[in-house]
Design a protein around this motif. Structure first.
Motif, mmCIF file in Angstrom:
data_model
loop_
_atom_site.group_PDB
_atom_site.id
_atom_site.type_symbol
_atom_site.label_atom_id
_atom_site.label_comp_id
_atom_site.label_asym_id
_atom_site.label_seq_id
_atom_site.Cartn_x
_atom_site.Cartn_y
_atom_site.Cartn_z
ATOM 1 N N SER A 267 -8.002 -4.813 -4.407
ATOM 2 C CA SER A 267 -7.582 -6.189 -5.328
ATOM 3 C C SER A 267 -8.273 -7.493 -4.398
ATOM 4 O O SER A 267 -8.601 -8.386 -5.177
ATOM 5 N N PHE A 268 -8.086 -7.438 -3.244
ATOM 6 C CA PHE A 268 -8.598 -8.591 -2.454
ATOM 7 C C PHE A 268 -9.453 -8.194 -1.504
ATOM 8 O O PHE A 268 -9.479 -7.052 -0.858
ATOM 9 N N SER A 269 -10.422 -9.102 -1.102
ATOM 10 C CA SER A 269 -11.420 -8.880 -0.201
ATOM 11 C C SER A 269 -10.768 -8.683 1.334
ATOM 12 O O SER A 269 -11.043 -7.853 2.310
ATOM 13 N N LEU A 270 -9.942 -9.745 1.473
ATOM 14 C CA LEU A 270 -9.097 -10.063 2.715
ATOM 15 C C LEU A 270 -7.511 -10.366 2.560
ATOM 16 O O LEU A 270 -7.201 -10.912 1.605
ATOM 17 N N VAL A 271 -6.648 -9.442 3.301
ATOM 18 C CA VAL A 271 -5.332 -9.519 3.602
ATOM 19 C C VAL A 271 -4.922 -9.929 4.872
ATOM 20 O O VAL A 271 -5.309 -9.516 5.848
ATOM 21 N N ILE A 272 -4.204 -11.240 4.673
ATOM 22 C CA ILE A 272 -3.749 -11.750 6.048
ATOM 23 C C ILE A 272 -2.035 -11.678 5.711
ATOM 24 O O ILE A 272 -1.493 -12.089 4.732
ATOM 25 N N VAL A 273 -1.364 -11.144 6.952
ATOM 26 C CA VAL A 273 -0.029 -10.806 7.008
ATOM 27 C C VAL A 273 0.500 -11.742 8.051
ATOM 28 O O VAL A 273 -0.031 -11.482 9.159
ATOM 29 N N SER A 274 1.640 -12.504 8.025
ATOM 30 C CA SER A 274 2.208 -13.170 8.947
ATOM 31 C C SER A 274 3.767 -13.266 9.110
ATOM 32 O O SER A 274 4.177 -13.589 8.044
ATOM 33 N N ASP A 275 4.572 -13.074 9.995
ATOM 34 C CA ASP A 275 5.663 -13.520 10.201
ATOM 35 C C ASP A 275 6.518 -12.433 9.185
ATOM 36 O O ASP A 275 7.749 -12.733 8.888
ATOM 37 N N ALA A 276 6.329 -11.374 8.773
ATOM 38 C CA ALA A 276 6.846 -10.457 7.939
ATOM 39 C C ALA A 276 7.168 -8.970 8.739
ATOM 40 O O ALA A 276 7.965 -8.451 8.291
ATOM 41 N N LEU A 277 5.965 -8.436 9.372
ATOM 42 C CA LEU A 277 6.019 -7.416 9.939
ATOM 43 C C LEU A 277 7.150 -7.219 11.101
ATOM 44 O O LEU A 277 7.643 -6.107 11.354
ATOM 45 N N ASP A 278 7.291 -8.255 11.696
ATOM 46 C CA ASP A 278 8.397 -8.110 12.894
ATOM 47 C C ASP A 278 9.863 -8.104 12.415
ATOM 48 O O ASP A 278 10.745 -7.858 13.353
ATOM 49 N N TYR A 279 9.741 -7.968 11.209
ATOM 50 C CA TYR A 279 11.390 -7.899 10.435
ATOM 51 C C TYR A 279 11.325 -6.499 10.069
ATOM 52 O O TYR A 279 12.592 -6.246 9.379
ATOM 53 N N LEU A 280 10.518 -5.610 10.032
ATOM 54 C CA LEU A 280 10.500 -4.306 9.565
ATOM 55 C C LEU A 280 10.803 -3.328 10.751
ATOM 56 O O LEU A 280 10.096 -3.495 11.896
ATOM 57 N N SER A 281 11.560 -2.334 10.602
ATOM 58 C CA SER A 281 11.546 -1.122 11.228
ATOM 59 C C SER A 281 10.446 -0.221 11.171
ATOM 60 O O SER A 281 9.532 -0.296 10.412
ATOM 61 N N PRO A 282 10.055 0.486 12.124
ATOM 62 C CA PRO A 282 8.952 1.410 11.901
ATOM 63 C C PRO A 282 8.951 2.119 10.672
ATOM 64 O O PRO A 282 7.860 2.665 10.251
ATOM 65 N N ARG A 283 10.183 2.656 10.280
ATOM 66 C CA ARG A 283 10.353 3.439 8.959
ATOM 67 C C ARG A 283 9.618 2.769 7.829
ATOM 68 O O ARG A 283 8.889 3.276 7.200
ATOM 69 N N TYR A 284 9.637 1.562 7.611
ATOM 70 C CA TYR A 284 9.210 0.632 6.718
ATOM 71 C C TYR A 284 7.695 0.392 7.115
ATOM 72 O O TYR A 284 6.909 0.146 6.106
ATOM 73 N N LEU A 285 7.430 -0.020 8.128
ATOM 74 C CA LEU A 285 6.169 -0.283 8.589
ATOM 75 C C LEU A 285 5.192 0.801 8.340
ATOM 76 O O LEU A 285 3.995 0.591 7.877
ATOM 77 N N ASN A 286 5.526 2.005 8.418
ATOM 78 C CA ASN A 286 4.887 3.279 8.051
ATOM 79 C C ASN A 286 4.474 3.108 6.646
ATOM 80 O O ASN A 286 3.236 3.818 6.426
ATOM 81 N N LYS A 287 5.086 2.407 5.781
ATOM 82 C CA LYS A 287 4.844 2.227 4.349
ATOM 83 C C LYS A 287 3.917 0.938 4.184
ATOM 84 O O LYS A 287 3.050 1.049 3.364
ATOM 85 N N THR A 288 4.465 -0.088 4.754
ATOM 86 C CA THR A 288 4.120 -1.606 4.357
ATOM 87 C C THR A 288 2.330 -1.505 4.952
ATOM 88 O O THR A 288 1.972 -1.953 4.184
ATOM 89 N N LEU A 289 2.068 -1.354 6.115
ATOM 90 C CA LEU A 289 0.826 -1.540 6.578
ATOM 91 C C LEU A 289 -0.394 -0.582 5.758
ATOM 92 O O LEU A 289 -1.332 -1.270 5.456
ATOM 93 N N PRO A 290 0.046 0.608 5.676
ATOM 94 C CA PRO A 290 -1.153 1.205 4.672
ATOM 95 C C PRO A 290 -1.111 0.695 3.447
ATOM 96 O O PRO A 290 -2.157 0.699 2.599
ATOM 97 N N GLU A 291 0.042 0.291 2.749
ATOM 98 C CA GLU A 291 0.084 -0.769 1.714
ATOM 99 C C GLU A 291 -0.990 -1.929 1.651
ATOM 100 O O GLU A 291 -1.718 -2.183 0.711
ATOM 101 N N LEU A 292 -0.735 -2.429 2.602
ATOM 102 C CA LEU A 292 -1.714 -3.833 2.732
ATOM 103 C C LEU A 292 -3.154 -3.293 3.045
ATOM 104 O O LEU A 292 -4.061 -3.900 2.404
ATOM 105 N N ALA A 293 -3.516 -2.199 3.567
ATOM 106 C CA ALA A 293 -4.744 -1.614 3.952
ATOM 107 C C ALA A 293 -5.202 -1.184 2.138
ATOM 108 O O ALA A 293 -6.344 -1.494 2.024
ATOM 109 N N ARG A 294 -4.516 -0.700 1.504
ATOM 110 C CA ARG A 294 -4.747 -0.169 0.244
ATOM 111 C C ARG A 294 -5.356 -1.313 -0.764
ATOM 112 O O ARG A 294 -6.321 -1.178 -1.397
ATOM 113 N N VAL A 295 -4.437 -2.461 -0.641
ATOM 114 C CA VAL A 295 -5.003 -3.647 -1.584
ATOM 115 C C VAL A 295 -6.046 -4.366 -1.172
ATOM 116 O O VAL A 295 -6.370 -5.396 -1.831
ATOM 117 N N SER A 296 -6.652 -4.128 0.202
ATOM 118 C CA SER A 296 -7.600 -4.960 0.724
ATOM 119 C C SER A 296 -8.817 -4.135 0.389
ATOM 120 O O SER A 296 -9.028 -3.129 0.547
#
Length: 263
Positions: free
Chosen positions: A157-186
């Motif tokens: 949906s977006f040409s570029l996705v920028i993420v800041s100050d959000a991943l530091d508060y996620l455990s690896p369990r949720y990072l495994n879902k969130t980062l691929p999700e950011l890559a999916r929508v970019s």
């Protein structure tokens, strides 16, 4: 029987909670107004000292994070890095999604750029925001979304996705879902701004606000995580970013990672 009024200075002296009260009381007969005034001033100073040394005296809001020393706010760092990002990503800056706290400020600055669409996701509650931010929310440009769940956007949906100050508060369990999700929508790339180990972070209410304390990881930890998550680093964009940073004498206060979108 009638009750006698309580003498505050007597109770303070009995409790021994404020030093020198005894000396103050010894002079109370000759100068009662002076004694009362000194007790009041002493109490105010004591309360102020206790407040400043308690956790309650530190800011626990997102705005407080951005004012900490040591470049603690990577969202404010995104604003500093925008000219460098333009040089590194060029045409990919035409439709951007920013994910992170205080996303309204990033989106507002991006919308000032010609031929640039900007959207934002606030991972936490949108409380006590400005009128401009409320307007962005009403228009659907900025929305609150829990990063532990899929983002409400179609793939690429977006040409570029920028993420800041959000991943530091996620455990690896949720990072495994969130980062691929950011890559999916970019469509072109994902840029990650994250804190350095040892940097300051807001205390006090941060656990209540974010669900957990910030976990600031090293660059080697992130690189291993990218590999384990099948996320490929965008070396070309990374080199362009470094070159543009050098020309502008820009030194990032946060770690910056450049990732490729999913094919």
């Amino acid at each position: 029987m009638s009750r006698r009024p309580v003498n505050p200075s007597r109770h303070l002296a009995d409790g021994g909670s404020i030093p020198f009260v005894g000396a103050i009381q010894s002079k109370s007969r000759s100068s009662p107004l002076l004694s009362i005034g000194l007790v009041v001033v002493g109490a105010i100073l004591l309360i102020g000292f206790c407040y400043s040394n308690s956790e309650g005296g530190s800011s626990s809001t997102i705005k407080g994070v951005s004012k900490l020393e040591g470049g603690a706010s990577c969202t404010s760092e995104v604003l500093r890095a925008l000219p460098v990002l333009k040089k590194a990503y060029g045409d990919s800056m035409h439709k951007i999604l920013h994910v992170g706290p205080d996303t309204c400020s990033v989106v507002s600055n991006l919308l000032k750029e010609e031929d640039t669409e900007a959207w934002g996701v606030e991972p936490y509650e949108l409380d006590d925001v400005s009128a401009n931010c409320k307007s962005l929310v009403r228009k659907g440009i900025v929305r609150a979304a829990d990063l532990k769940f899929p983002l409400p956007y179609r793939a690429k949906s977006f040409s570029l996705v920028i993420v800041s100050d959000a991943l530091d508060y996620l455990s690896p369990r949720y990072l495994n879902k969130t980062l691929p999700e950011l890559a999916r929508v970019s469509a072109d790339a994902v840029v990650v701004f994250t804190g350095y180990p040892g940097q300051l972070r807001a205390k006090g209410g941060e656990v209540a606000k974010f669900g957990r304390p910030a976990k600031l990881r090293s660059s080697s930890w992130w690189i291993r995580f990218f590999v384990q998550s099948n996320l490929e680093e965008n070396e070309s964009a990374g080199k362009k970013f470094e070159q543009a940073s050098s020309k502008r004498s820009y030194q990032p206060a946060c770690q910056v990672f450049h990732l490729k979108s999913f094919p």
